[in-house]
Design an enzyme around this catalytic site. Sequence first.
Site, short mmCIF file in Angstrom:
data_model
loop_
_atom_site.label_atom_id
_atom_site.label_comp_id
_atom_site.label_asym_id
_atom_site.label_seq_id
_atom_site.Cartn_x
_atom_site.Cartn_y
_atom_site.Cartn_z
N CYS A 120 81.87 24.65 29.12
CA CYS A 120 80.86 24.02 28.27
C CYS A 120 79.78 24.98 27.78
CB CYS A 120 80.20 22.86 29.02
SG CYS A 120 81.32 21.48 29.37
N LYS B 186 80.76 28.06 25.45
CA LYS B 186 81.32 27.59 24.19
C LYS B 186 80.27 26.88 23.34
CE LYS B 186 83.95 23.91 24.37
NZ LYS B 186 83.26 22.87 23.53
N LYS C 135 74.18 16.52 22.11
CA LYS C 135 75.06 17.18 23.09
C LYS C 135 74.82 18.68 23.11
CE LYS C 135 78.53 18.26 25.75
NZ LYS C 135 78.48 18.06 27.20
N VAL D 259 87.19 15.59 30.68
CA VAL D 259 86.46 14.48 30.06
C VAL D 259 87.35 13.26 29.91
CG1 VAL D 259 85.23 13.72 28.00
CG2 VAL D 259 84.89 16.04 28.87
N GLU E 277 81.01 19.36 35.89
CA GLU E 277 82.22 19.62 36.65
C GLU E 277 81.86 19.73 38.13
OE1 GLU E 277 85.06 22.52 35.30
OE2 GLU E 277 84.27 22.42 33.27
#
Length: 441
Positions: free
Chosen positions: A266, A269, A210, A11, A158
């Site tokens: 991502c 988690k 998010k 990021v 990604e």
Amino acid sequence: MNVCIVGTGYVGLVTAACLSEMGNNVRCVDVSENVVALLRSGRVHIFEPGLEELVRRNADQGRLVFTTQLAEGLNGAEFAFICVGTPSGDDGVCDLCYVDAVAEQIGQAMQTPVIVVNKSTVPVGTADRVRGIITQALAQRGANIDFDVVSNPEFLKEGDAVQDFMKPDRVVVGTENPKSAEMLKALYAPFARSREKLIMMRVRSAEMTKYAANCMLATKISFINEVANICERVGADVSEVRLGIGSDHRIGYDFIYPGVGYGGSCFPKDVKAFLATAKDAGYDAQLIGAVDAVNARQKLVMAGKVVNYFAPLGGVSGKTLAMWGLAFKANTDDVREAPAFDIIRVLTAQGMRVRAFDPVAGERAKAELGSNPMVEIVASQDEALAGADGLAVVTDWNQFRNPDFAGIARVLSEPVIFDGRNLYQASVLSRFGLRHLGIGR
């Protein structure tokens, strides 16, 4: 504008490179002297298509600078982006130790007003937490310097992160401060020339957005994997079902590809952190819990297919499986929570050897698997096949999509391909004497 980026992971480095590409002056801060030295040399420590060229060009032109000193990064900065890791604890709770440390250091080092931007993926309420830490650090100095804390979550994939940043679907900003809102709007204006992409909302709503976005995508993946498992048991083909449901614009085709489960830094988690957030708020998020449970089960489906296939042939013990793909997805070297490791763990525990190849993730995989004597990471996909009893395709790299099936059939002692990404058609493989075992087919 003058921007400070703290953290040079996926990021942080992508954010720094893309903001500097638009003419901003960016100072990127990392605690690792080795990483900073590598970046100064024009190389990057992560694999992300197009990123190294972007970093090198902007560094050469003087807009992108790397340092280990936060004070240097903050000197004259109008924005300070926090882009550090937020790993999960054993209970799924998001560990904010790195965010807290950066916030304290900002409070200790800042000399001029700055807008602190939380870009790390963090639980709802973290902006208030960061604000409190900075306020306390300033008070301990006896300093009275204006600052604001806003939420600006990232939505980067990604393997396609540079394009996602340069041409975003949306830019979410959480702030109740009109001045901060105008500053962020100006910073992101070059990325929204064709239409308005900036979505302003309350800070906590942005933090929630998010997690909600990633959990929605993870839900689609677990849903189609659940459908695939049922298809196998009732004689349906999930590839056909996917076309039938994806044509409905309310559902769409994105993220309904059956496979070996999601991984990476991502989704696993963030799903667990969202569950922890709900629990802390006194709510049992049953749907999200099921998404997590289905994914954990899906990671073992391919291993089960291998075990079942070889059961009447004496079992998997003493046999060798060629494996193509170790990264959790194509176009990245990220092996965090990669399904390949779950497959390897199950099979090697039963005495099967694995010879694996990945175009870019081999070295990272070696670091994870080096202690397992039953695993060998090799330099090519053909080398992985040598002496193998079967082939498992786990990552959908392009170079695996149309291989030499005749050559594969000649090399494998048992003519079977375990297709974890449904890259192949059974009718095609059968012409070469190969059996195809996919997902949901």
